[in-house]
Design a protein around this motif. Structure first.
Motif, short mmCIF file in Angstrom:
data_model
loop_
_atom_site.label_atom_id
_atom_site.label_comp_id
_atom_site.label_asym_id
_atom_site.label_seq_id
_atom_site.Cartn_x
_atom_site.Cartn_y
_atom_site.Cartn_z
N ARG A 1 0.83 -1.19 0.00
CA ARG A 1 0.00 0.00 0.00
C ARG A 1 0.88 1.26 0.00
NH1 ARG A 1 -5.22 -2.05 -0.63
NH2 ARG A 1 -5.85 -3.32 1.14
N THR A 2 0.41 2.28 -0.69
CA THR A 2 1.02 3.61 -0.61
C THR A 2 0.11 4.50 0.21
OG1 THR A 2 2.08 3.32 -2.77
CG2 THR A 2 1.86 5.56 -1.93
N VAL A 3 0.65 5.09 1.26
CA VAL A 3 -0.18 5.89 2.16
C VAL A 3 -0.32 7.30 1.62
CG1 VAL A 3 0.61 4.52 4.10
CG2 VAL A 3 1.74 6.67 3.59
N ALA A 4 -1.40 7.96 2.02
CA ALA A 4 -1.65 9.34 1.65
C ALA A 4 -1.33 10.25 2.84
CB ALA A 4 -3.11 9.52 1.22
N VAL A 5 -1.07 11.50 2.54
CA VAL A 5 -0.79 12.50 3.56
C VAL A 5 -1.80 13.62 3.38
CG1 VAL A 5 0.91 14.10 4.51
CG2 VAL A 5 1.66 11.92 3.54
N GLY A 6 -2.59 13.88 4.42
CA GLY A 6 -3.63 14.90 4.29
C GLY A 6 -4.24 15.27 5.63
N ASP A 7 -5.42 15.91 5.55
CA ASP A 7 -6.06 16.43 6.75
C ASP A 7 -7.44 15.83 6.92
OD1 ASP A 7 -7.42 17.61 4.71
OD2 ASP A 7 -6.69 19.64 5.08
N GLN A 8 -8.26 16.51 7.74
CA GLN A 8 -9.59 16.00 8.07
C GLN A 8 -10.49 15.89 6.84
OE1 GLN A 8 -10.36 15.03 11.08
NE2 GLN A 8 -8.71 15.88 12.33
N ASP A 9 -10.35 16.81 5.90
CA ASP A 9 -11.20 16.75 4.70
C ASP A 9 -10.96 15.48 3.90
OD1 ASP A 9 -12.27 19.20 5.39
OD2 ASP A 9 -10.86 20.35 4.15
N LEU A 10 -9.69 15.14 3.72
CA LEU A 10 -9.38 13.92 3.00
C LEU A 10 -9.82 12.69 3.78
CD1 LEU A 10 -8.15 12.53 0.59
CD2 LEU A 10 -5.88 12.77 1.63
N LEU A 11 -9.69 12.71 5.10
CA LEU A 11 -10.15 11.58 5.92
C LEU A 11 -11.64 11.35 5.75
CD1 LEU A 11 -9.58 9.44 8.11
CD2 LEU A 11 -10.02 11.22 9.82
N ARG A 12 -12.40 12.44 5.70
CA ARG A 12 -13.85 12.32 5.54
C ARG A 12 -14.19 11.68 4.19
NH1 ARG A 12 -14.76 17.15 6.14
NH2 ARG A 12 -14.93 17.14 8.42
N LEU A 13 -13.45 12.01 3.15
CA LEU A 13 -13.70 11.39 1.84
C LEU A 13 -13.33 9.92 1.85
CD1 LEU A 13 -12.44 14.10 -0.70
CD2 LEU A 13 -14.78 13.61 0.02
N LEU A 14 -12.21 9.57 2.47
CA LEU A 14 -11.76 8.18 2.49
C LEU A 14 -12.68 7.29 3.31
CD1 LEU A 14 -7.89 8.66 2.84
CD2 LEU A 14 -9.17 8.05 0.78
N GLN A 15 -13.34 7.87 4.32
CA GLN A 15 -14.25 7.08 5.15
C GLN A 15 -15.71 7.20 4.71
OE1 GLN A 15 -12.79 8.36 9.30
NE2 GLN A 15 -13.01 6.13 9.46
N GLY A 16 -16.00 8.17 3.86
CA GLY A 16 -17.37 8.35 3.41
C GLY A 16 -18.30 8.90 4.47
N ARG A 17 -17.78 9.38 5.57
CA ARG A 17 -18.59 9.89 6.68
C ARG A 17 -17.64 10.60 7.65
NH1 ARG A 17 -17.04 4.88 7.53
NH2 ARG A 17 -16.46 4.19 9.62
N HIS A 18 -18.21 11.22 8.67
CA HIS A 18 -17.40 11.82 9.72
C HIS A 18 -17.26 10.84 10.88
CE1 HIS A 18 -15.58 14.65 12.44
NE2 HIS A 18 -16.59 14.51 13.31
N ASP A 19 -16.03 10.41 11.16
CA ASP A 19 -15.73 9.48 12.24
C ASP A 19 -15.00 10.27 13.33
OD1 ASP A 19 -14.86 7.53 13.97
OD2 ASP A 19 -14.18 6.16 12.39
N PRO A 20 -15.68 10.59 14.44
CA PRO A 20 -15.04 11.41 15.48
C PRO A 20 -13.76 10.80 16.04
CG PRO A 20 -17.41 11.25 15.84
CD PRO A 20 -17.07 10.28 14.78
N GLN A 21 -13.76 9.47 16.24
CA GLN A 21 -12.57 8.84 16.82
C GLN A 21 -11.39 8.92 15.86
OE1 GLN A 21 -13.72 4.89 17.96
NE2 GLN A 21 -14.93 5.58 19.72
#
Length: 829
Positions: A573-593
């Motif tokens: 796997r190649t990892v990505a480097v980003g912030d909360q906006d990219l995390l929300r796209l990768l998870q398809g939702r907002h995950d508080p934890q």
């Protein structure tokens, strides 16, 4: 007269006298030969070797040069198919021009520019070849079938597009082009392509492939371009195809042990199936010739003479069937190749693989003789006085040799257990042949055992089953043939479906389905700002999340990767480097934890198995710098898709490891329309940009499954009907007696249909058991990728039910409509 010529004359006269039975035997023997010969010839004709495809690839030119993208390193090898690419760093060198390319090939070189790619026609995409076909150097690349070759602002199209001279072609984002000709590819009649000297090609979204797409030149050189010239051309950024560097097709491939075992297994299965299909016809033919053979014996013919006469039937009919089937198979393969290619694929000059075809013909001839072997032995043992007196020979109640058959089946099952752990499926098939031979030996006992249920059946079915049990020499062969076909098709279906399921389960991606990704290579901050601005202008209202590129202190680009086992396969796997906006796209939702963990400087990993003791081990690698190993704190999290993996690192965590970051990636949950020009617009800013859309797993149905079902229907239904007609002929006295006591025609039909149901039903059930075992064993070598990798076993239930239920039902329905009028039988006083 010698016994052999006399036997051949008798066999020829008997074959002509019983033309219906002879044709039936020839069909049973010749059908496998015709199918296999046709497939071999079709495959060979549709296989275009690199040397045969030279004219279509670059006409009369000596070489074809394709410019590789900037930042890519390529190394071609003399085997003609090995090449590797890697990402380059640093500033891009000057683009290679025609003058520089001609200088590399030596004086006297003439270059003709060309470019291959795709053309967008609204929502459609078609292949495109930007080339001036009027140049003599392009002769043979495309054949003109209508109109003329195009000039500026004109195009020619292939027949698959359905256009004609005078029509207009309307590319997306460009002025209309006039169609002036229809051209054909020499080997690909189904190709949908547009050809012209100046085409508005759409840049491809995806990976570059030197054998398919890219700009370049056709080169007419003073001397051949050999492999010695290729490294220098590769270093200059050119992928080379040359007449002098084409692999030699005359080199015979090395035949290993598995190949030899595979050929032997196929030969045994072909002979076994043919013998089982044709055996009942020879058995019935023997009963019809009993008086003739008894007369020969009464006049001094020995048992050896009778055996020779019956074996001559197999030689005459098998030889004739093999010859006719071979000729028809070759013709079908050669004539069918152009039609098959129109549905996809390619076609070359007519070719016949004579060694394989002659081998199949020899197998067919051998099968005809072997099929007549058992009747020949029976002919030598018949009682002459009993036959000449018109009395039926006593039927010995020998239900077979269950011990020998059971031993073979157990040995085959044991070999299957061992073979499933070997590399390649050929050993499993070899073990399956042993199981099938054991089941063939067990079939007489199975027929005898299942005949006990006849007392519980209604009259028509009871007569059918009892007649089948009484004439086991005819029934056993037919049941075994249906068993072999069903077992083979079920095993192939389970193996293919398991492999398809394994591919679907093994699919994985670092991004959710529907995500659009825009990546920038080595470029300045100002250039990236222009890319970001152009993206925002072309995608108004679409939320964009930023990703960051990783560099060391010297400015060398690094990729952060980790390895995890996914579906039993080691996946990098190649990892990505980003912030909360990219995390929300990768998870398809907002995950508080997960968001809290990312904000606290931890990596969010979507492969839980990669996190050990709260740490993620990464390897930082670069094409121009030393590799490093680092560990970062991490927490597992759930991704948006079940097939999604990867990880997201915060910028602070990467910078703590001694790297710097720069925004060079954009992500959005957005599907581009088919006529989108985003790639072209961004490419105008800089060619160092890539646009990719995650489409998810595309489940492509396997047409081979239903092709095998069609083959099974032909063989099972054809073989069952053949035996049913022979049984109907044998049952003339019983049918006459039933008609004499007032049995209706429906009852007579039920008696005949009962034979078909019993033969095909029993064979299908036994074949289902054997095929399931073999298919489950096949799934391991077809779905495992290394030591410890679990096998995937998936049963295609609709296909299996269709194979097991369909042929018996069709055979029974066909037997029901068979003409079964009351026969006229001469009764002895």
């Amino acid at each position: 007269m010698s016994v052999v010529p006399a036997a051949l004359r008798l066999a020829r006269r008997n074959a002509w006298r019983s033309r219906g039975r002879s044709a039936l035997i020839m069909v049973m023997i010749g059908l496998p030969v015709l199918v296999i010969t046709g497939v071999l010839t079709l495959t060979e004709t549709m296989s275009v070797t690199p040397r045969e495809g030279l004219v279509a690839e670059f006409g009369l030119a000596d070489a074809r040069l394709v410019r590789i993208p900037e930042g890519t390193v390529i190394r071609q090898q003399p085997n003609g198919g090995s090449w590797t690419t890697g990402d380059g760093d640093g500033a891009a060198g000057p683009e290679l021009g025609a003058a520089e390319a001609a200088a590399l090939l030596g004086p006297g070189t003439r270059l003709v520019p060309f470019s291959t790619g795709v053309l967008r026609l609204g929502a459609d995409r078609v292949d495109a070849l930007e080339l001036d076909l009027r140049d003599p150097l392009t002769r043979g690349m495309r054949t003109l079938s209508e109109g003329r070759f195009p000039a500026a602002r004109e195009v020619a199209v292939t027949p698959a597009l359905g256009l004609h001279p005078g029509d207009l072609l309307r590319p997306s984002g460009a002025a209309p082009l006039t169609v002036v000709g229809v051209v054909e590819h020499p080997h690909r009649p189904s190709l949908r392509e547009v050809v012209g000297p100046d085409l508005p090609l759409a840049p491809l979204d995806g990976f570059w492939s030197p054998g398919e797409y890219g700009p370049g030149w056709l080169a007419d050189t003073a001397k051949p371009v050999s492999w010695a010239d290729v490294p220098a051309l590769n270093r200059a950024g050119l992928y080379v195809s040359s007449r002098a560097a084409v692999p030699d097709p005359s080199r015979a491939p090395v035949r290993d042990v598995q190949h030899t075992v595979g050929l032997g297994t196929m030969a045994v299965m072909v002979v076994l199936e043919t013998v089982l299909l044709a055996g009942p016809a020879f058995a019935v033919g023997l009963r019809r010739r009993r008086r003739e053979l008894a007369g020969i014996a009464a006049q001094g013919g020995s048992a050896g003479h009778l055996r020779t006469i019956v074996l001559a039937d197999g030689l005459i009919l098998g030889g004739t069937a093999t010859f006719v089937a071979t000729v028809l198979g070759i013709g079908a393969g050669v004539l069918g190749a152009p039609f098959a290619a129109r549905w996809g694929g390619q076609v070359g000059p007519p070719e016949v693989p004579w060694p394989q075809v002659l081998g199949v013909a020899a197998l067919g001839l051998t099968a005809g003789i072997v099929a007549a072997l058992v009747p020949a032995v029976q002919a030598a043992r018949q009682d002459t006085a009993t036959v000449l007196a018109g009395r039926a020979s006593p039927v010995a109640d020998r239900p077979g040799r269950p011990l020998a058959g059971t031993a073979l089946v157990l040995a085959g099952l044991g070999a299957t257990v061992v073979a499933r752990r070997q590399a390649g499926p050929v050993w499993v098939w070899a073990s399956a042949v042993l199981v099938m031979i054991g089941l063939v030996a067990l079939t007489p006992w199975l027929v005898h055992f299942t005949g006990r249920v006849a007392t519980r059946l209604r009259l028509p079915l009871r007569m059918s089953v009892r007649d089948a049990v009484r004439h086991r020499s005819r029934t056993v062969s037919a049941v075994a043939a249906v068993m072999a076909v069903t077992a083979t098709v079920v095993a192939m279906g389970i193996g293919a479906h398991s492999e398809s399921t394994d591919r679907r389960n093994a699919y994985t991606s670092a991004r959710p389905t529907g995500m659009l990704a825009i990546w920038g290579g080595s470029m300045s901050d100002a250039t990236w700002s222009r890319i970001r601005a152009e993206t925002g202008r072309r995608l108004p209202g679409v939320p964009l999340a930023a990703g960051h590129q990783v560099k060391d202190a010297q400015g060398r680009r690094y990729a952060l990767r980790y390895t995890v086992r996914w579906n039993g396969t080691r996946t990098r796997r190649t990892v990505a480097v980003g912030d909360q906006d990219l995390l929300r796209l990768l998870q398809g939702r907002h995950d508080p934890q997960a968001a809290a963990a990312l904000a606290s400087g931890k990596a969010v990993v979507f492969d839980a198995a990669a996190v050990r003791n709260g740490r993620l081990a990464l390897r930082a690698s670069s094409t121009s710098g030393p590799a490093r190993r680092i560990e970062v704190p991490a927490v597992p999290a759930a991704p948006a898709d079940e097939h999604q993996g990867g990880a997201l690192l915060p910028r602070a965590l990467v910078e703590q490891a001694g790297f710097s970051t720069a925004e060079r990636q954009l992500y959005a949950m957005h599907r581009l329309p088919a006529d989108s020009t985003l790639w072209r617009d961004l490419h105008k800013v800089t060619p160092r940009v890539t646009v990719a859309s995650e489409e998810g797993y595309r489940n492509m149905p396997d047409p081979d499954l239903w092709g095998w079902l069609g083959g099974a229907l032909i063989l099972v239904v054809g073989g069952t009907l053949a035996v049913t007609r022979l049984a109907a002929a044998d049952m003339r006295p019983e049918r006459a007696a039933m008609a004499a006591i007032g049995a209706p025609s429906g009852t007579l039909r039920m008696v005949v249909a009962g034979q078909a149901l019993y033969v095909s039903g029993l064979g299908a059930l036994v074949g289902l058991a054997a095929g399931t075992v073999t298919g489950a064993a096949l799934s391991r070598p077809m779905t495992t990728h290394g030591v410890g990798d679990p096998a995937t076993i998936a049963i295609p239930w609709p296909f299996v039910i269709a194979v097991v239920v369909g042929p018996p039902v069709l055979a029974t329905m066909a037997a029901l409509i068979t003409r079964t009028g009351p026969p006229l039988v001469r009764r002895l006083p």
